[in-house]
Design a protein around this motif. Structure first.
Motif, PDB file in Angstrom:
ATOM      1  N   ALA A 160       6.704  -2.512   3.840  1.00  0.00           N
ATOM      2  CA  ALA A 160       8.069  -2.078   4.143  1.00  0.00           C
ATOM      3  C   ALA A 160       8.017  -0.808   4.969  1.00  0.00           C
ATOM      4  O   ALA A 160       7.045  -0.048   4.916  1.00  0.00           O
ATOM      5  CB  ALA A 160       8.859  -1.846   2.863  1.00  0.00           C
TER       6      ALA A 160
ATOM      7  N   LEU B   6      14.631   1.517   2.513  1.00  0.00           N
ATOM      8  CA  LEU B   6      13.582   0.573   2.882  1.00  0.00           C
ATOM      9  C   LEU B   6      14.135  -0.416   3.903  1.00  0.00           C
ATOM     10  O   LEU B   6      15.224  -0.953   3.713  1.00  0.00           O
ATOM     11  CB  LEU B   6      13.073  -0.194   1.657  1.00  0.00           C
ATOM     12  CG  LEU B   6      12.587   0.630   0.467  1.00  0.00           C
ATOM     13  CD1 LEU B   6      12.276  -0.283  -0.712  1.00  0.00           C
ATOM     14  CD2 LEU B   6      11.357   1.446   0.847  1.00  0.00           C
TER      15      LEU B   6
ATOM     16  N   LEU C 259      11.240  -5.393   5.574  1.00  0.00           N
ATOM     17  CA  LEU C 259      10.371  -5.836   4.485  1.00  0.00           C
ATOM     18  C   LEU C 259       9.715  -7.171   4.832  1.00  0.00           C
ATOM     19  O   LEU C 259      10.368  -8.074   5.347  1.00  0.00           O
ATOM     20  CB  LEU C 259      11.168  -5.985   3.183  1.00  0.00           C
ATOM     21  CG  LEU C 259      11.398  -4.693   2.381  1.00  0.00           C
ATOM     22  CD1 LEU C 259      12.429  -3.812   3.067  1.00  0.00           C
ATOM     23  CD2 LEU C 259      11.825  -5.020   0.965  1.00  0.00           C
TER      24      LEU C 259
ATOM     25  N   CYS D  26      13.372  -7.936  -4.044  1.00  0.00           N
ATOM     26  CA  CYS D  26      14.212  -6.736  -4.040  1.00  0.00           C
ATOM     27  C   CYS D  26      15.675  -7.106  -4.276  1.00  0.00           C
ATOM     28  O   CYS D  26      16.392  -6.404  -5.003  1.00  0.00           O
ATOM     29  CB  CYS D  26      14.060  -5.987  -2.714  1.00  0.00           C
ATOM     30  SG  CYS D  26      12.452  -5.212  -2.459  1.00  0.00           S
TER      31      CYS D  26
END
Length: 339
Positions: A255, A305, A308, A317
């Motif tokens: 990430a 973040l 990813l 997530c």
């Protein structure tokens, strides 16, 4: 007489454990007067041990060279420390597991009965911790070459190997000429061996994984330099380009973090890789036993973040975010019912 002999052995053990001892320090450790320590030092000299008096403000007593110490100079706590150290030593060097077992057996056989019993009482069984981030063992020859260069302060010429341990050849994109290094420190962190060295070609300090080096020792000496920041631990942990590679896990993801690389490198677990993107952003690649595990580690950095990879990590997530949102909704419903 038995007390005097026991104290003399303790004194001999202390002198053999480090360089120079001040008289008052020996007196404190043995819990006797300084006069008694002087008398015991004289006893050791009469027995043939080369106890040297060091003059000056930093003086004291030390054990000279040229006389082998008897093998049985360990007290009870030292015997336990040896038993624990040999049974819990990490397997970070090829072929040392059998050697450590043989060393423990040899030490036990050389101990008197009381100390042998203390060592044998600590038979440990090591269990794998699945949150460890293991590193592959390294070649003892490379470790010895690097360690010797550090001790002798000799310049080291070394190639940097690929992550899989192979050597690049001229004409390949990742080929690089051998580096000329001034090796200053050999350290272990997160079960990985690192060399802290000044690169004479790049004119800067570098941190190298020892298992990524193919060293060629030289006899050319160098003068010591001051480490940047004068903090060895911080320098190693905050160096993002220290040659790390992702550890082998069931799941590996990455990430983009809104944090500088040196901050993320300081707190990223062993077996992860931090890539510098710009002064305020970096990419973190790491592994775990599940995608949710990687998501949990990323969440500890408490920052935004983005980007990813792979999709499984993004889905993990999202699932975690949904669960947390559900907890918040349920808590809000309970509070409304109470009021």
């Amino acid at each position: 007489m038995a007390t005097t002999s026991h104290r003399a052995l303790q004194l001999l053990s202390l002198l053999g454990s480090r360089g120079t001892w001040r008289l008052r320090d020996l007196s404190t450790r043995l819990a006797v007067s300084e006069r008694t320590v002087r008398r015991d030092l004289g006893t050791l000299r009469e027995l043939g041990y080369p106890v040297v008096t060091v003059r000056g403000p930093d003086g004291g007593y030390r054990l000279g060279t040229g006389h082998p110490l008897p093998p049985l100079l360990f007290d009870h706590d030292q015997a336990l420390a040896i038993a624990i150290a040999l049974q819990t030593t990490p397997s970070s060097v090829f072929g040392l597991q059998d050697d450590t077992a043989r060393a423990l057996l040899t030490m036990q056989q050389a101990m008197p009965d009381t100390l042998r019993a203390a060592m044998e009482s600590l038979r440990l069984t090591r269990l794998r911790n699945y949150w460890e981030f293991p590193a592959p063992p390294i070649d003892p020859a490379a470790l010895t070459a690097v360690g010797t260069a550090v001790r002798l302060r000799h310049i080291l010429v070394t190639e940097v190997l690929r992550p899989d341990g192979t050597r690049a050849v001229p004409g390949e994109p990742d080929f690089a000429a051998a580096h000329r290094l001034e090796p200053h420190h050999l350290v272990v962190w997160a079960a990985r061996w690192y060399l802290i060295a000044y690169d004479l070609d790049d004119q800067r300090w570098r941190v190298h994984r020892v298992d990524r080096l193919h060293p060629r020792p030289t006899s050319r000496g160098f003068a010591p330099r001051e480490l940047p920041g004068d903090d060895l631990a911080h320098f190693v942990m905050s160096s993002h380009d220290r040659g790390d590679t992702p550890a082998a896990w069931q799941c590996t993801g990455s990430a983009r973090l809104n944090l500088p690389a040196h901050i993320v490198a300081r707190w990223a677990p062993g077996g992860s890789v931090v890539e510098h993107l710009d002064t305020e952003h970096c990419r973190l690649t790491l592994g775990a036993w599940s995608w949710a595990g990687i998501a949990g580690i990323l969440a500890t950095f408490d920052t935004d973040l983005t980007d990813l990879h792979p999709p499984e990590l993004l889905h993990a997530c999202s699932r975690i975010a949904h669960r947390l949102a559900s907890i918040q909704t349920a808590e809000h419903t309970v509070q409304q019912a109470v009021h």
